[in-house]
Design a protein around this motif. Structure first.
Motif, PDB file in Angstrom:
ATOM      1  N   VAL A 221       0.868  -1.179   0.000  1.00  0.00           N
ATOM      2  CA  VAL A 221       0.000   0.000   0.000  1.00  0.00           C
ATOM      3  C   VAL A 221       0.910   1.237   0.000  1.00  0.00           C
ATOM      4  N   PRO A 222       0.666   2.201  -0.901  1.00  0.00           N
ATOM      5  CA  PRO A 222       1.588   3.340  -0.977  1.00  0.00           C
ATOM      6  C   PRO A 222       1.325   4.438   0.047  1.00  0.00           C
ATOM      7  N   LEU A 223       0.107   4.496   0.608  1.00  0.00           N
ATOM      8  CA  LEU A 223      -0.234   5.604   1.504  1.00  0.00           C
ATOM      9  C   LEU A 223      -0.924   5.087   2.757  1.00  0.00           C
ATOM     10  N   GLY A 224      -0.516   5.601   3.897  1.00  0.00           N
ATOM     11  CA  GLY A 224      -1.115   5.206   5.160  1.00  0.00           C
ATOM     12  C   GLY A 224      -1.703   6.407   5.880  1.00  0.00           C
ATOM     13  N   VAL A 225      -2.907   6.216   6.413  1.00  0.00           N
ATOM     14  CA  VAL A 225      -3.563   7.245   7.220  1.00  0.00           C
ATOM     15  C   VAL A 225      -3.193   6.939   8.676  1.00  0.00           C
ATOM     16  N   VAL A 226      -2.459   7.841   9.293  1.00  0.00           N
ATOM     17  CA  VAL A 226      -1.938   7.560  10.637  1.00  0.00           C
ATOM     18  C   VAL A 226      -2.970   7.990  11.659  1.00  0.00           C
ATOM     19  N   THR A 227      -3.453   7.023  12.407  1.00  0.00           N
ATOM     20  CA  THR A 227      -4.542   7.304  13.348  1.00  0.00           C
ATOM     21  C   THR A 227      -4.043   7.779  14.706  1.00  0.00           C
ATOM     22  N   GLY A 228      -2.786   7.597  14.953  1.00  0.00           N
ATOM     23  CA  GLY A 228      -2.273   8.043  16.250  1.00  0.00           C
ATOM     24  C   GLY A 228      -0.854   7.570  16.449  1.00  0.00           C
ATOM     25  N   ILE A 229      -0.323   7.928  17.605  1.00  0.00           N
ATOM     26  CA  ILE A 229       1.052   7.551  17.948  1.00  0.00           C
ATOM     27  C   ILE A 229       0.995   6.762  19.246  1.00  0.00           C
ATOM     28  N   GLN A 230       1.696   5.652  19.248  1.00  0.00           N
ATOM     29  CA  GLN A 230       1.656   4.755  20.394  1.00  0.00           C
ATOM     30  C   GLN A 230       2.083   5.434  21.689  1.00  0.00           C
ATOM     31  N   GLU A 365      -8.014  10.489   4.367  1.00  0.00           N
ATOM     32  CA  GLU A 365      -8.361   9.226   3.733  1.00  0.00           C
ATOM     33  C   GLU A 365      -8.872   9.452   2.306  1.00  0.00           C
ATOM     34  N   ARG A 366      -9.713  10.473   2.144  1.00  0.00           N
ATOM     35  CA  ARG A 366     -10.210  10.789   0.797  1.00  0.00           C
ATOM     36  C   ARG A 366      -9.056  11.173  -0.121  1.00  0.00           C
ATOM     37  N   ALA A 367      -8.150  11.988   0.412  1.00  0.00           N
ATOM     38  CA  ALA A 367      -7.008  12.443  -0.383  1.00  0.00           C
ATOM     39  C   ALA A 367      -6.150  11.261  -0.815  1.00  0.00           C
ATOM     40  N   CYS A 368      -5.866  10.373   0.132  1.00  0.00           N
ATOM     41  CA  CYS A 368      -5.022   9.202  -0.160  1.00  0.00           C
ATOM     42  C   CYS A 368      -5.733   8.268  -1.138  1.00  0.00           C
ATOM     43  N   ALA A 369      -7.045   8.132  -0.966  1.00  0.00           N
ATOM     44  CA  ALA A 369      -7.819   7.227  -1.827  1.00  0.00           C
ATOM     45  C   ALA A 369      -7.770   7.699  -3.272  1.00  0.00           C
ATOM     46  N   ARG A 370      -7.939   8.990  -3.463  1.00  0.00           N
ATOM     47  CA  ARG A 370      -7.970   9.507  -4.834  1.00  0.00           C
ATOM     48  C   ARG A 370      -6.595   9.378  -5.494  1.00  0.00           C
ATOM     49  N   ALA A 371      -5.544   9.763  -4.754  1.00  0.00           N
ATOM     50  CA  ALA A 371      -4.199   9.682  -5.333  1.00  0.00           C
ATOM     51  C   ALA A 371      -3.847   8.235  -5.672  1.00  0.00           C
ATOM     52  N   SER A 372      -4.183   7.332  -4.768  1.00  0.00           N
ATOM     53  CA  SER A 372      -3.852   5.919  -4.980  1.00  0.00           C
ATOM     54  C   SER A 372      -4.620   5.363  -6.177  1.00  0.00           C
ATOM     55  N   ALA A 373      -5.909   5.696  -6.244  1.00  0.00           N
ATOM     56  CA  ALA A 373      -6.743   5.180  -7.328  1.00  0.00           C
ATOM     57  C   ALA A 373      -6.242   5.687  -8.673  1.00  0.00           C
ATOM     58  N   GLN A 374      -5.888   6.955  -8.729  1.00  0.00           N
ATOM     59  CA  GLN A 374      -5.385   7.518  -9.986  1.00  0.00           C
ATOM     60  C   GLN A 374      -4.115   6.812 -10.444  1.00  0.00           C
ATOM     61  N   ALA A 375      -3.340   6.357  -9.466  1.00  0.00           N
ATOM     62  CA  ALA A 375      -2.073   5.694  -9.796  1.00  0.00           C
ATOM     63  C   ALA A 375      -2.253   4.193  -9.982  1.00  0.00           C
ATOM     64  N   GLY A 376      -3.473   3.720  -9.846  1.00  0.00           N
ATOM     65  CA  GLY A 376      -3.710   2.291  -9.967  1.00  0.00           C
ATOM     66  C   GLY A 376      -3.119   1.485  -8.830  1.00  0.00           C
ATOM     67  N   ARG A 377      -2.987   2.132  -7.679  1.00  0.00           N
ATOM     68  CA  ARG A 377      -2.411   1.444  -6.516  1.00  0.00           C
ATOM     69  C   ARG A 377      -3.501   1.089  -5.501  1.00  0.00           C
ATOM     70  N   ALA A 378      -3.130   0.244  -4.546  1.00  0.00           N
ATOM     71  CA  ALA A 378      -4.072  -0.199  -3.520  1.00  0.00           C
ATOM     72  C   ALA A 378      -4.535   0.984  -2.677  1.00  0.00           C
ATOM     73  N   GLN A 379      -5.745   0.846  -2.168  1.00  0.00           N
ATOM     74  CA  GLN A 379      -6.325   1.895  -1.344  1.00  0.00           C
ATOM     75  C   GLN A 379      -5.558   2.034  -0.023  1.00  0.00           C
ATOM     76  N   PRO A 380      -5.609   3.220   0.565  1.00  0.00           N
ATOM     77  CA  PRO A 380      -4.853   3.471   1.809  1.00  0.00           C
ATOM     78  C   PRO A 380      -5.341   2.601   2.968  1.00  0.00           C
ATOM     79  N   ILE A 381      -4.466   2.350   3.887  1.00  0.00           N
ATOM     80  CA  ILE A 381      -4.856   1.682   5.130  1.00  0.00           C
ATOM     81  C   ILE A 381      -4.610   2.636   6.284  1.00  0.00           C
ATOM     82  N   ARG A 382      -5.289   2.333   7.367  1.00  0.00           N
ATOM     83  CA  ARG A 382      -5.036   3.090   8.599  1.00  0.00           C
ATOM     84  C   ARG A 382      -3.992   2.338   9.407  1.00  0.00           C
ATOM     85  N   LEU A 383      -3.084   3.079   9.977  1.00  0.00           N
ATOM     86  CA  LEU A 383      -2.087   2.445  10.850  1.00  0.00           C
ATOM     87  C   LEU A 383      -1.666   3.445  11.909  1.00  0.00           C
TER      88      LEU A 383
END
Lengths: 443, 443
Positions: A221-230, A365-383
């Motif tokens: 996955v090329p882009l990750g949505v960071v939900t927080g810091i441990q 998430e929307r931003a990552c989803a659009r960029a990834s989709a345009q590039a034909g890459r997997a959708q972002p995950i949260r981590l």
């Protein structure tokens, strides 16, 4: 069935998409190469510790680059540099950026990527002819790494709480140079730059950073949505026994500090693997346990160790897991100690978890989803982020979140740190979308 | 029913008893205090490393003391000093003694006691007017400790096999001084002393030493008959993982070198306690296991260890137990290694067990029994030595054995090393009996 967006939303989204689509891969790559030359090494790494001559030169380079983009440049009392692109109204700005300092031997992207990504967002806004409602500011925080002067993230934490600065000024490097003196020299070097106040209101903060871990690469996955810091807790466990001759001392009468330390360590490792199932699911509240620093005395082949000290680094996004792990650590030490004072546990650092707000995660998430989709890459995950970042402190100040791009092999703090250029590009696209959206929203 | 002894035996026994009864507690105590002044420390310890100026002064003191007792003094090519009391016939002598050098910070008795006990035996023989059949020689071996120049027991091992000396001469101390040069200076300092050949035939060798362990004290026994010296094997175990960030690296993808090292160590400790039952029975062939020296890289709180090295010191009187333990160590490392080259085991030192002959243990046991009974103390026990001694090498050369006196708290190689003066006296009584008997026997 696609419903039409609310007109205002549609307009904001259109702005965000236009910003995203004006990010330029060549301009970004050129910008990354140019900054990496400051402290660049033959092995591909970068040595640019905070407030060194190399770092000061890099700062001047960034100031010139920002001015060429039409930014106003400001600096605060902790040497943090702010590159401001005006908005339609003088509202609190949307902040992005990261840090330009490196470890003694670091890579080209840790920190620098986030700063240059911010400048590329400004270049994209310029190219797209977008005038955002709010100002956009790109920050380059002072001394995130903490390798020359401890602690790390001095700039961002002092920005959020300026009372921290007086203490930081007393920190000295290995050559005896005080942070305060190095900082004053940097401020003097920037006497053509407007001094701006610390703790200024910010509308939001987005930090784009390399992951420094293996999760995104493993997930392809090329882009990750960071939900927080441990959350993190650091402990020192000291086992005291009796130093004695390895040959002459029967097993039954030994007080072997290493045997006790090993028994405790083994229980901790078992607990970590039992309680967490060593999950690979991104974002799962896994307990991460590291026994990283050990000291053995007298540390001789044929002497039973009389004293063993080791550190415990525990991290989890869920502080309750750390409560449980800390209780288990203390109980294990008590149970395995041969006498009440044979094992001591002291907690010498802790930080509660940082949870980034959903109000920030949605646009990202929307931003990552659009960029990834345009590039034909997997959708972002949260981590979640296992490492600290400046965003951790900014989260105390304004709505904050982070975007991650993959790190090859999870490697960082190393000349071998690397990220695919296409993924670096997607990260900036996602950032441009996010910043443009946040800066275009009505208050 | 007491049967009369064979006349010759009765005569030998009478000589032995007379020698024992002429040991003088005051003379012994004075002699111990006098030598301890060479390198004596305020904390009660002694700093007299081999061939230092302090050690050379102590050697001159011993030579003078021996000459005052009527001894001929000899020195060999390794600087070992021999103090000879002539016998009725020029047969191979009975040898006793130990070493006068100490650890950087040692005690008053480790080694010195055995040398001075030998001189006290000669004083007792003189006082009793005994002329033994064989000569009696007291030796002060060079560099038993091995702390300044490695390995230890250079003098005794070179005496037994002079081909070792050439290699020893190349050993250098931390200041870059070669053992060979320090030795030549010591030999030059003793140019009034007769050079005697190495590897000369000896009829027998008895070494009296402090136990350096807790067995005799725990058993409330003043004298121990040493049946042998444990076998030892030294290993280095190296666990290689991947250095990585403690925060960003999920548990499932870690290659944590310390987690592997701890798992191996825990299995070794379990094996040692399972296989031996941690016996307190003196002389039982217990496996003694020490994991004494550890190196962790990069040894940082928040970095997963990438490389951990630790040493394994295994000892037992029964070499078959060590065969089993070594096989178990290698199997454990293989089983717990995540890949074939992730854990390596190398054996870097070993020595098979030394078994002292029953022909030596009998006279020693009788000697110890009589001295103990006269003092109203418990009868001697048999035990093994966990530490190396010069006697270990002499056992390759002639019938050899040792006598132990207790060490308070089992402490040695420490200024706090101590032994009760009454027990020091009993040890010399036992030695006098043993030496007199061995030197009076017909060949």
């Amino acid at each position: 069935m696609n419903l039409p967006l609310h007109p205002a939303k549609a307009s904001v989204q259109a702005i965000a998409e236009r910003a995203q689509d004006h990010v330029d891969a060549t301009r970004l790559a050129t910008s990354l190469v140019a900054l990496a030359a400051f402290g660049g090494r033959d092995d591909g790494g970068v040595s640019r510790e905070t407030l060194t001559d190399i770092d000061l030169a890099a700062r001047r380079h960034l100031i010139a680059q920002a001015r060429a983009l039409g930014c106003q440049v400001g600096i605060d009392d902790c040497g943090n540099l702010f590159f401001r692109r005006a908005g339609q109204r003088d509202l609190p700005p949307v902040l992005t950026g990261s840090h330009a300092d490196t470890q003694p031997v670091g890579g080209k992207y840790d920190g620098a990527y986030g700063v240059l990504a911010g400048l590329e967002v400004i270049a994209a806004l310029n190219a797209a002819g977008i005038e955002t409602l709010r100002p956009v500011e790109v920050v380059s925080w002072t001394n995130e790494e903490g390798s020359r002067f401890g602690p790390g993230a001095m700039g961002s934490s002092a920005f959020v709480d300026p009372s921290r600065l007086a203490g930081y000024r007393e920190a000295a490097d290995q050559g005896g140079v005080r942070f305060g003196d190095a900082l004053d020299a940097a401020l003097a070097d920037s006497d053509d730059v407007t001094r701006v106040p610390m703790a200024r209101p910010m509308a939001a903060c987005v930090e784009l950073h390399i992951e420094q871990g293996p999760m995104l690469e493993a997930a392809h996955v090329p882009l990750g949505v960071v939900t927080g810091i441990q959350a993190v807790r650091w402990f020192e466990v000291t086992c005291v026994g009796t130093m004695a001759h390895a040959g002459t001392t029967p097993m039954a009468v030994r007080r072997d500090a290493m045997a006790v330390a090993v028994a405790i360590a083994q229980e901790l490792y078992s607990m970590a693997s039992r309680d967490t199932g060593a999950s690979t699911t991104p974002g799962a509240p896994e307990l991460r346990l590291t026994l990283g620093r050990w000291a053995v005395a007298p540390n001789s082949v044929n002497t039973i160790p009389g004293r063993v000290t080791f550190t415990v680094d525990m991290r989890c996004l869920d502080d309750a897991v750390l409560d449980h792990a800390e209780a288990a650590l203390r109980a294990t030490c008590l149970r395995l100690a041969s006498s009440p004072d044979a094992v001591t546990v002291s907690r010498f650092f802790h930080r509660t978890p940082t949870h980034f707000p959903e109000s920030m995660l949605g646009p990202i998430e929307r931003a990552c989803a659009r960029a990834s989709a345009q590039a034909g890459r997997a959708q972002p995950i949260r981590l979640t982020s296992g490492a600290f970042h400046d965003a951790m402190y900014l989260a105390d100040h304004c709505p904050t979140a982070m975007i991650f791009v993959p790190s090859k092999g999870g490697i960082s703090h190393n000349a071998a740190e690397d990220t695919d250029s296409a993924e670096l590009f997607l990260g900036v696209q996602a950032l441009a979308y996010t910043v443009a959206e946040l800066a275009s929203r009505e208050p």
